[in-house]
Design an enzyme around this catalytic site. Structure first.
Site, PDB file in Angstrom:
ATOM      1  N   HIS A 248      30.858  31.262 -20.384  1.00  0.00           N
ATOM      2  CA  HIS A 248      30.252  30.308 -19.452  1.00  0.00           C
ATOM      3  C   HIS A 248      30.317  28.886 -19.990  1.00  0.00           C
ATOM      4  O   HIS A 248      30.420  28.664 -21.196  1.00  0.00           O
ATOM      5  CB  HIS A 248      28.782  30.674 -19.222  1.00  0.00           C
ATOM      6  CG  HIS A 248      28.567  31.644 -18.108  1.00  0.00           C
ATOM      7  ND1 HIS A 248      27.730  31.382 -17.047  1.00  0.00           N
ATOM      8  CD2 HIS A 248      29.084  32.868 -17.882  1.00  0.00           C
ATOM      9  CE1 HIS A 248      27.734  32.425 -16.225  1.00  0.00           C
ATOM     10  NE2 HIS A 248      28.554  33.330 -16.713  1.00  0.00           N
TER      11      HIS A 248
ATOM     12  N   GLU B 216      33.465  31.672 -11.423  1.00  0.00           N
ATOM     13  CA  GLU B 216      32.329  31.176 -10.650  1.00  0.00           C
ATOM     14  C   GLU B 216      32.348  29.650 -10.639  1.00  0.00           C
ATOM     15  O   GLU B 216      32.670  29.018 -11.649  1.00  0.00           O
ATOM     16  CB  GLU B 216      30.987  31.647 -11.244  1.00  0.00           C
ATOM     17  CG  GLU B 216      30.781  33.144 -11.250  1.00  0.00           C
ATOM     18  CD  GLU B 216      31.140  33.753 -12.608  1.00  0.00           C
ATOM     19  OE1 GLU B 216      31.274  33.000 -13.605  1.00  0.00           O
ATOM     20  OE2 GLU B 216      31.315  34.982 -12.656  1.00  0.00           O
TER      21      GLU B 216
END
Length: 324
Positions: free
Chosen positions: A38, A107
C-alpha cells in the site's frame, strides 16, 4: 492439505516491526506469509504504510524457511511492470526461492498518488494482462521490447535472474478476473470464500493450481476490546472489493463506513480468544477449496502476543481440524 499463513499488513505497523513479526511467525510455525503493498492505510487509525518491497527484502534476510508473497502488488499504475519484474527477480534471489509474486488490478487508494487517473475495471484488467505479459517475458531472460496498448518497454533486460522465476498469482473477484487468472496465473488469490471463483478459475485453465485466501481476525483476551479494535481499524472491510477499489483515501473510507456498527464488524470478523470461533471463520475457505489461508490479525501492536497465542492455541486447533 491446507496451509495456514501469516499476514504482514503494512497498513498497521512500521517496517522494523513488520520484519520482527514475520520472524516470530516463522518461529511459531506458520506455513507461509503474505504482505500487503500500500501507499496509504485504509483508515487513519491504522497509521502506517511503509514500502512493502523494502520490508520484504529485509524479511528475506531475517528469515530462512517461511515463504514470502505480495498480497497483492498492482503492476500497472504506481509501478511499471518492467520495474515489478526486476523487484520480483531480486527478491526471489534474496529469499532463495521462497517468493511468489501476487498481482492484482489495484485500488484507487494507492494508485492515485502518481496522478494518472483511475481507469474503469475493464481497462484495469487489460492493463494487468499486458503487465503480466511483460513480467513473464523479462523473467525469461534476454532483451525485451514491447509496444502495447498501455505500456512501452525499450530494450529491457534483467541482469540478475533466479534459477526459478517467482510463481505469479492473480487476485480475482468475478468472472472477468477469473478468466484472466486462469489463462495467466500459476495460482489464484481470493479474499472471499466463494467456491464459484475457484470454479471459474479452474474452468479457464487453473485446474489443479494453488489457491490462496485471506481473512481478518481480531484476537484479544478481552472480547469487547477485540471488537472495538476491529471496528476502529478494520470496518473498511465491510465495503466489499468493488467499492474498496474505487475510494481515493482514508477519509473516504471513514465517511463511507461511518454508520458501520461494532456489531456489524463482529459478525464478519471473529473476535476474542476462543479458537473455535476462528476455526469456524476459516472453515468456509477450506470448504470452498482454498489450499492456503492467511489470517490478518487486526492491530499492529498486538502481533507478538497474537503470534504466541497462535503457536500455542490457534495453529494446533487448525491442524487438528484439517490434518495433513
Amino acid at each position: 492439505m491446507v496451509q495456514f499463513g501469516y499476514t504482514m499488513m503494512t497498513e498497521q505497523a512500521g517496517p522494523r516491526d513488520l520484519v520482527d513479526h514475520v520472524v516470530l511467525a516463522e518461529q511459531a510455525g506458520f506455513d507461509f506469509s503474505v504482505t500487503s503493498d500500500h501507499y496509504f492505510p485504509w483508515l487513519t487509525s491504522q497509521g502506517h504504510s511503509p514500502h512493502a518491497w523494502t520490508v520484504l527484502g529485509a524479511a528475506a534476510q531475517a528469515t530462512s524457511r517461511i515463504p514470502l508473497m505480495t498480497y497483492v502488488t498492482c503492476p500497472t499504475v504506481r509501478y511499471h511492470p518492467a520495474v515489478v519484474a526486476q523487484k520480483a527477480a531480486t527478491l526471489q534471489l534474496l529469499a532463495e526461492g521462497r517468493f511468489r509474486l501476487g498481482l492484482g488490478s489495484g485500488e484507487n487508494l494507492n494508485e492515485h498518488v502518481v496522478g494518472g487517473g483511475w481507469p474503469p475495471a475493464d481497462v484495469r484488467h487489460e492493463m494487468l494482462e499486458e503487465a503480466v505479459e511483460i513480467i513473464r517475458a523479462l523473467f525469461g531472460g534476454g532483451y525485451v521490447n514491447h509496444h502495447g496498448t498501455h505500456y512501452d518497454v525499450e530494450s529491457a533486460k534483467l541482469w540478475d535472474l533466479p534459477e526459478e522465476a517467482p510463481q505469479i498469482g492473480i487476485a480475482v473477484s468475478g468472472e472477468q478476473s477469473c478468466e484472466l487468472a486462469g489463462r495467466l496465473a500459476d495460482l489464484v488469490i481470493g479474499t472471499e470464500p466463494k467456491a464459484d471463483l475457484l470454479d471459474a478459475f479452474a474452468r479457464h485453465g487453473g485446474e489443479g493450481k494453488p489457491s490462496v485466501g485471506q481473512l481478518p481476525i481480531c484476537w484479544d483476551t478481552d472480547h469487547d476490546t477485540a471488537v472495538a479494535r476491529a471496528h476502529d481499524q478494520f470496518r473498511w472491510f465491510a465495503g466489499g472489493w468493488k467499492v474498496n477499489s474505487e475510494l481515493p483515501g482514508p477519509k473516504s473510507f471513514e465517511a463511507a463506513t461511518q454508520f458501520v456498527r461494532k456489531d456489524d464488524v463482529a459478525e464478519s470478523i471473529p473476535c476474542g480468544d476462543n479458537p473455535d470461533d476462528f476455526v469456524k471463520a476459516i472453515a468456509p475457505y477450506v470448504e470452498a477449496g482454498f489450499s492456503e489461508v492467511a489470517v490478518v490479525q487486526v492491530g499492529g501492536d498486538t502481533q507478538p502476543a497474537f503470534i504466541n497465542w497462535a503457536q500455542e492455541t490457534l495453529l494446533p486447533a487448525l491442524r487438528s481440524t484439517w490434518p495433513s
